[in-house]
Design a protein around this motif. Structure first.
Motif, PDB file in Angstrom:
ATOM      1  N   GLY A   1       0.803  -1.215   0.000  1.00 38.41           N
ATOM      2  CA  GLY A   1       0.000   0.000   0.000  1.00 38.41           C
ATOM      3  C   GLY A   1       0.833   1.261   0.000  1.00 38.41           C
ATOM      4  N   LYS A   2       0.139   2.395  -0.014  1.00 34.58           N
ATOM      5  CA  LYS A   2       0.779   3.698  -0.163  1.00 34.58           C
ATOM      6  C   LYS A   2       0.855   4.491   1.134  1.00 34.58           C
ATOM      7  N   MET A   3       0.018   4.158   2.110  1.00 34.35           N
ATOM      8  CA  MET A   3      -0.031   4.955   3.337  1.00 34.35           C
ATOM      9  C   MET A   3       1.174   4.693   4.235  1.00 34.35           C
ATOM     10  N   ASN A   4       1.628   5.758   4.895  1.00 29.40           N
ATOM     11  CA  ASN A   4       2.599   5.552   5.965  1.00 29.40           C
ATOM     12  C   ASN A   4       1.817   5.229   7.243  1.00 29.40           C
ATOM     13  N   VAL A   5       2.512   4.965   8.322  1.00 29.01           N
ATOM     14  CA  VAL A   5       1.847   4.494   9.538  1.00 29.01           C
ATOM     15  C   VAL A   5       0.916   5.553  10.131  1.00 29.01           C
ATOM     16  N   SER A   6       1.291   6.804  10.085  1.00 27.62           N
ATOM     17  CA  SER A   6       0.427   7.869  10.619  1.00 27.62           C
ATOM     18  C   SER A   6      -0.846   8.005   9.788  1.00 27.62           C
ATOM     19  N   GLN A   7      -0.704   7.906   8.476  1.00 26.13           N
ATOM     20  CA  GLN A   7      -1.872   7.960   7.593  1.00 26.13           C
ATOM     21  C   GLN A   7      -2.785   6.764   7.818  1.00 26.13           C
TER      22      GLN A   7
ATOM     23  N   LYS B   1     -12.365  -6.393  11.420  1.00 27.32           N
ATOM     24  CA  LYS B   1     -11.761  -6.769  10.141  1.00 27.32           C
ATOM     25  C   LYS B   1     -10.901  -5.638   9.580  1.00 27.32           C
ATOM     26  N   HIS B   2     -11.389  -4.425   9.690  1.00 26.91           N
ATOM     27  CA  HIS B   2     -10.651  -3.277   9.170  1.00 26.91           C
ATOM     28  C   HIS B   2      -9.340  -3.090   9.931  1.00 26.91           C
ATOM     29  N   LEU B   3      -9.408  -3.147  11.264  1.00 26.55           N
ATOM     30  CA  LEU B   3      -8.193  -3.007  12.062  1.00 26.55           C
ATOM     31  C   LEU B   3      -7.207  -4.137  11.790  1.00 26.55           C
ATOM     32  N   ASP B   4      -7.700  -5.361  11.735  1.00 30.47           N
ATOM     33  CA  ASP B   4      -6.831  -6.509  11.475  1.00 30.47           C
ATOM     34  C   ASP B   4      -6.108  -6.346  10.140  1.00 30.47           C
ATOM     35  N   HIS B   5      -6.827  -5.912   9.121  1.00 27.60           N
ATOM     36  CA  HIS B   5      -6.239  -5.716   7.786  1.00 27.60           C
ATOM     37  C   HIS B   5      -5.065  -4.744   7.854  1.00 27.60           C
ATOM     38  N   HIS B   6      -5.261  -3.617   8.536  1.00 25.36           N
ATOM     39  CA  HIS B   6      -4.200  -2.606   8.558  1.00 25.36           C
ATOM     40  C   HIS B   6      -3.090  -2.940   9.539  1.00 25.36           C
ATOM     41  N   LEU B   7      -3.383  -3.667  10.589  1.00 28.37           N
ATOM     42  CA  LEU B   7      -2.301  -4.108  11.476  1.00 28.37           C
ATOM     43  C   LEU B   7      -1.413  -5.122  10.756  1.00 28.37           C
ATOM     44  N   GLN B   8      -2.023  -5.992   9.946  1.00 30.48           N
ATOM     45  CA  GLN B   8      -1.235  -6.903   9.112  1.00 30.48           C
ATOM     46  C   GLN B   8      -0.405  -6.112   8.096  1.00 30.48           C
ATOM     47  N   GLN B   9      -1.000  -5.070   7.540  1.00 29.14           N
ATOM     48  CA  GLN B   9      -0.310  -4.237   6.557  1.00 29.14           C
ATOM     49  C   GLN B   9       1.012  -3.689   7.142  1.00 29.14           C
ATOM     50  N   PHE B  10       1.000  -3.414   8.443  1.00 33.81           N
ATOM     51  CA  PHE B  10       2.180  -2.857   9.099  1.00 33.81           C
ATOM     52  C   PHE B  10       2.889  -3.863   9.981  1.00 33.81           C
ATOM     53  N   GLY B  11       2.573  -5.135   9.825  1.00 29.66           N
ATOM     54  CA  GLY B  11       3.338  -6.223  10.438  1.00 29.66           C
ATOM     55  C   GLY B  11       3.265  -6.319  11.942  1.00 29.66           C
ATOM     56  N   VAL B  12       2.155  -5.847  12.531  1.00 28.86           N
ATOM     57  CA  VAL B  12       2.023  -5.972  13.995  1.00 28.86           C
ATOM     58  C   VAL B  12       0.786  -6.777  14.360  1.00 28.86           C
TER      59      VAL B  12
END
Length: 152
Positions: A31-37, A141-152
């Motif tokens: 993806g394109k977002m950084n962690v703050s985004q 589901k939304h949180l899980d998706h983005h936490l996986q995106q950032f490896g945590v």
């Protein structure tokens, strides 16, 4: 798929823990977002409930969102990587990491404390009334998706 029950205190804490492990330097895996985004992006789901910051869709737009997006958002299947998001969720400007992180943790905590019964039958921003289970899926589901995106 079974998602964490964010109305449960323990499972909510288990979701908050990896958020607390994020740092401003945490890199995305896709993806394109950084962690703050990403944190700001996740906050939008809660802003739609707790604020009037975003205009609600009406008429045909609302009908089309319910028809094409509702099952994707509240259904059991995980999101695919790089899935296109609603324009309301797009975060392209820089955000303050600690502020967004704190807001997200506070929103998760508030939601858990209100409990599933508070949300059962409550209207969502675009999908109409959702069940407690659908609300939980939307959040978890939304949180899980983005936490996986950032490896945590």
């Amino acid at each position: 798929m079974n998602w964490k029950n964010l109305f449960d205190e323990q499972e909510s804490k288990e979701t908050i823990e990896p958020i607390q492990n994020l740092t401003p330097e945490t890199q995305n895996k896709w993806g394109k977002m950084n962690v703050s985004q990403m944190l700001a992006h996740c906050n939008v789901a809660y802003e739609l409930i707790y604020t009037d910051k975003h205009q609600k869709p009406k008429g045909l737009q609302k009908f089309l969102i319910k028809l094409f997006a509702k099952n994707l958002v509240v259904g059991p299947k995980p999101y695919k990587k790089n899935l296109r998001t609603s324009p309301i969720f797009l975060i392209s400007d820089e955000r303050e990491f600690e502020k967004e992180k704190t807001r997200l943790i506070d929103y998760i905590t508030k939601t858990q404390q209100l409990g599933g019964a508070h949300f059962d039958g409550k209207d969502s921003h675009a999908f109409g009334a959702l069940t407690e289970k659908q609300w939980n899926t939307l959040f978890s589901k939304h949180l899980d998706h983005h936490l996986q995106q950032f490896g945590v």
